[in-house]
Design an enzyme around this catalytic site. Sequence first.
Site, PDB file in Angstrom:
ATOM      1  N   HIS A   1      31.838  47.605   6.877  1.00  0.00           N
ATOM      2  CA  HIS A   1      32.753  48.190   5.763  1.00  0.00           C
ATOM      3  C   HIS A   1      32.710  47.432   4.384  1.00  0.00           C
ATOM      4  O   HIS A   1      33.283  47.830   3.457  1.00  0.00           O
ATOM      5  CB  HIS A   1      34.057  48.534   6.167  1.00  0.00           C
ATOM      6  CG  HIS A   1      34.896  47.209   6.360  1.00  0.00           C
ATOM      7  ND1 HIS A   1      35.302  46.632   7.304  1.00  0.00           N
ATOM      8  CD2 HIS A   1      35.786  46.590   5.337  1.00  0.00           C
ATOM      9  CE1 HIS A   1      36.242  45.646   7.128  1.00  0.00           C
ATOM     10  NE2 HIS A   1      36.350  45.393   5.668  1.00  0.00           N
TER      11      HIS A   1
ATOM     12  N   ASP B   1      31.651  48.960  13.387  1.00  0.00           N
ATOM     13  CA  ASP B   1      31.766  48.075  12.031  1.00  0.00           C
ATOM     14  C   ASP B   1      31.077  47.006  11.932  1.00  0.00           C
ATOM     15  O   ASP B   1      31.607  45.835  11.894  1.00  0.00           O
ATOM     16  CB  ASP B   1      33.368  47.884  11.656  1.00  0.00           C
ATOM     17  CG  ASP B   1      33.505  47.655   9.957  1.00  0.00           C
ATOM     18  OD1 ASP B   1      32.695  47.661   9.253  1.00  0.00           O
ATOM     19  OD2 ASP B   1      34.656  47.021   9.854  1.00  0.00           O
TER      20      ASP B   1
ATOM     21  N   SER C   1      38.041  40.337   5.936  1.00  0.00           N
ATOM     22  CA  SER C   1      36.886  41.313   6.720  1.00  0.00           C
ATOM     23  C   SER C   1      35.762  40.537   6.797  1.00  0.00           C
ATOM     24  O   SER C   1      35.186  39.882   6.017  1.00  0.00           O
ATOM     25  CB  SER C   1      37.102  42.380   5.803  1.00  0.00           C
ATOM     26  OG  SER C   1      38.140  43.349   5.928  1.00  0.00           O
TER      27      SER C   1
END
Length: 263
Positions: A75, A120, A213
């Site tokens: 992502h 992901d 992230s």
Amino acid sequence: MAFLWLVSCFALVGATFGCGVPTIQPVLTGLSRIVNGEDAIPGSWPWQVSLQDKTGFHFCGGSLISEDWVVTAAHCGVKTSDVVVAGEFDQGSDEENIQVLKIAQVFKNPKFNMFTVRNDITLLKLATPAQFSETVSAVCLPNVDDDFPPGTVCATTGWGKTKYNALKTPEKLQQAALPIVSEADCKKSWGSKITDVMTCAGASGVSSCMGDSGGPLVCQKDGVWTLAGIVSWGSGVCSTSTPAVYSRVTALMPWVQQILEAN
């Protein structure tokens, strides 16, 4: 539904620097953007990298899994025009011996779904290898059958926000100790969004947050730090009482091995 923020991380075996064994030992208080985290000891998480765009803006974390490869979250949307910065602790300092590494290829998991945030994970092949040192080395990858049971206390690191509404991210690398949360308990917060390619951790007074992230969730296995998760998504307000969600690396290892062997 404010449920999407995202994070990720990986690393392989170095020649003289074995994986998962930092030369500079990390020290975790256990209390510990990471929300309610603490400054890391410089160099103690040597696989942690910063992904930056061409302006030098940090947008995601990642993990070295070898001299040639970094693992992060799909992502994050990494492009070959972005760079990997290794050996960094204080993003506000220009005194550090950092390595700015160009990206040759981006391998995004073809099953990644931005709406469900499943699978992901992205692998980055570096154009020039990282030079391993006491502040730059790889994290160990798990075996497919490795287990990180609920209650296992692991660690996550990153330069993500320390409060969800903070205007900027911290300059110094943050760390936090946090427990693995069972799938059943995680589903109490997130329901059917949780699948077998995800693992949950936190709800313990700490949380990953925006900017973390792609960074690592690492657990000690047989004395070495092993990549159990990649920071993926969680509470839109980075709630410290709700588990954060990580890509489950064991479930994604067949794809990782396929890419590494083919390239």
